[in-house]
Scaffold this motif. Structure first.
Motif, mmCIF file in Angstrom:
data_model
loop_
_atom_site.group_PDB
_atom_site.id
_atom_site.type_symbol
_atom_site.label_atom_id
_atom_site.label_comp_id
_atom_site.label_asym_id
_atom_site.label_seq_id
_atom_site.Cartn_x
_atom_site.Cartn_y
_atom_site.Cartn_z
ATOM 1 N N GLN A 199 3.538 -4.843 7.553
ATOM 2 C CA GLN A 199 2.148 -4.464 7.370
ATOM 3 C C GLN A 199 1.279 -5.215 8.363
ATOM 4 O O GLN A 199 1.451 -6.426 8.539
ATOM 5 C CB GLN A 199 1.635 -4.839 5.974
ATOM 6 C CG GLN A 199 2.165 -4.021 4.820
ATOM 7 C CD GLN A 199 1.676 -4.604 3.502
ATOM 8 O OE1 GLN A 199 2.065 -5.725 3.162
ATOM 9 N NE2 GLN A 199 0.832 -3.888 2.800
ATOM 10 N N ASP A 208 -2.695 -1.992 6.715
ATOM 11 C CA ASP A 208 -2.356 -2.351 5.336
ATOM 12 C C ASP A 208 -1.263 -1.480 4.731
ATOM 13 O O ASP A 208 -0.945 -1.626 3.561
ATOM 14 C CB ASP A 208 -3.596 -2.316 4.432
ATOM 15 C CG ASP A 208 -4.642 -3.330 4.842
ATOM 16 O OD1 ASP A 208 -4.263 -4.485 5.094
ATOM 17 O OD2 ASP A 208 -5.827 -2.973 4.945
ATOM 18 N N GLU A 209 -0.697 -0.573 5.509
ATOM 19 C CA GLU A 209 0.419 0.230 5.024
ATOM 20 C C GLU A 209 1.733 -0.403 5.478
ATOM 21 O O GLU A 209 1.797 -1.031 6.532
ATOM 22 C CB GLU A 209 0.337 1.662 5.561
ATOM 23 C CG GLU A 209 -0.878 2.438 5.076
ATOM 24 C CD GLU A 209 -0.882 3.859 5.604
ATOM 25 O OE1 GLU A 209 0.190 4.329 6.047
ATOM 26 O OE2 GLU A 209 -1.948 4.484 5.583
ATOM 27 N N ARG A 228 0.844 -1.190 0.000
ATOM 28 C CA ARG A 228 0.000 0.000 0.000
ATOM 29 C C ARG A 228 0.882 1.244 0.000
ATOM 30 O O ARG A 228 1.375 1.672 1.035
ATOM 31 C CB ARG A 228 -0.924 -0.003 1.213
ATOM 32 C CG ARG A 228 -1.951 1.124 1.202
ATOM 33 C CD ARG A 228 -2.957 0.909 2.299
ATOM 34 N NE ARG A 228 -3.914 1.993 2.363
ATOM 35 C CZ ARG A 228 -4.956 2.018 3.178
ATOM 36 N NH1 ARG A 228 -5.173 1.002 3.990
ATOM 37 N NH2 ARG A 228 -5.778 3.034 3.196
ATOM 38 N N THR A 232 -4.574 4.847 -5.250
ATOM 39 C CA THR A 232 -3.340 5.545 -4.887
ATOM 40 C C THR A 232 -3.087 6.701 -5.849
ATOM 41 O O THR A 232 -3.248 6.536 -7.064
ATOM 42 C CB THR A 232 -2.147 4.574 -4.951
ATOM 43 O OG1 THR A 232 -2.435 3.428 -4.147
ATOM 44 C CG2 THR A 232 -0.875 5.234 -4.461
#
Length: 238
Positions: free
Chosen positions: A232, A179-180, A44, A70
């Motif tokens: 993550q 999720d980053e 991500r 994104t």
């Protein structure tokens, strides 16, 4: 920001990467279109930086069709207005021409990311996109994990987790960015207050211990290691 740079053909790409890093951004370079697509699908990123080439417009269209939201910024070099317009119509957030100062490029990248994030926030407020992480009454929720910062309590699927204060802070940092990819340097600064690691494997050791607390019988590991980049916390473990 975590930036994916798929701009190997740009003559000043190396210099631009150095400039972005001096501003505190983490830049991941992709060697080509296929590698860039694989990275976008597995990590991500906060922003995608591309150079304008014959296949760029098709790549942007494909990513947008797949639901990738994104921000995408294109460096057009000496390309004409038709090519720049095509990139914007395909879904690029901004197109930067030749001769722009790297500092201005960095400012435009931040502006593109900010505009996209504001639009997503407006969509959530209007009842559209639902975030993977929610914060209610001081409790952070990511997937089946809940963390109560006030009570120093963490729960997964109804099971209370026995965490040390350091493990609690580590989990909190990951949950605030679901999720980053959170890189090692960010964790060292946020959790330990360090600008450099006293031991090379400090973060790795504590991530391993945290995994041991999080994963019970029959449960999937919610922490994913992204080699060479960071970790993550997955909202939907696979």
């Amino acid at each position: 920001m975590l930036i994916l740079s798929a701009a190997p053909a740009l003559a000043a790409a190396h210099h631009l990467t150095m400039v972005l890093q001096t501003y505190g951004h983490q830049v991941v370079a992709a060697g080509g279109r296929n590698e860039a697509e694989n990275l976008v699908r597995s990590v991500r990123f906060d922003l995608i930086l591309l150079t304008l080439a014959l296949s760029t417009t098709a790549l942007i269209q494909r990513l947008r069709a797949e639901g990738v939201v994104t921000p995408i910024v294109v460096l057009s070099g000496e390309a004409g207005p038709e090519e720049r317009i095509a990139a914007l119509e395909a879904g690029a957030d901004d197109v930067l021409g030749a001769g722009i100062d790297p500092a201005e490029i960095e400012a435009r990248l931040r502006a593109a990311a900010r505009a996209r994030n504001e639009a997503r926030a407006a969509g959530r407020a209007a009842g559209g996109e639902t975030p993977d992480a929610s914060l209610t009454g001081g409790v952070i929720r990511v997937g089946d994990i809940e963390l109560d910062a006030q009570r120093l309590k963490a729960v997964r699927a109804g099971r209370v987790l026995s965490l040390s204060r350091l493990e609690f802070r580590l989990l909190s940092e990951l949950m605030r960015r679901p999720d980053e990819v959170v890189n090692r340097e960010m964790l060292l600064k946020a959790v330990w207050g360090l600008s450099a690691a006293p031991r090379a494997n400090l973060v790795e050791v504590h991530i391993r211990r945290l995994r041991g607390r999080l994963v019970g019988p029959g449960e999937l590991d919610p922490i994913r290691t992204v080699r060479g980049m960071g970790y993550q916390l997955l909202s939907r473990p696979k």
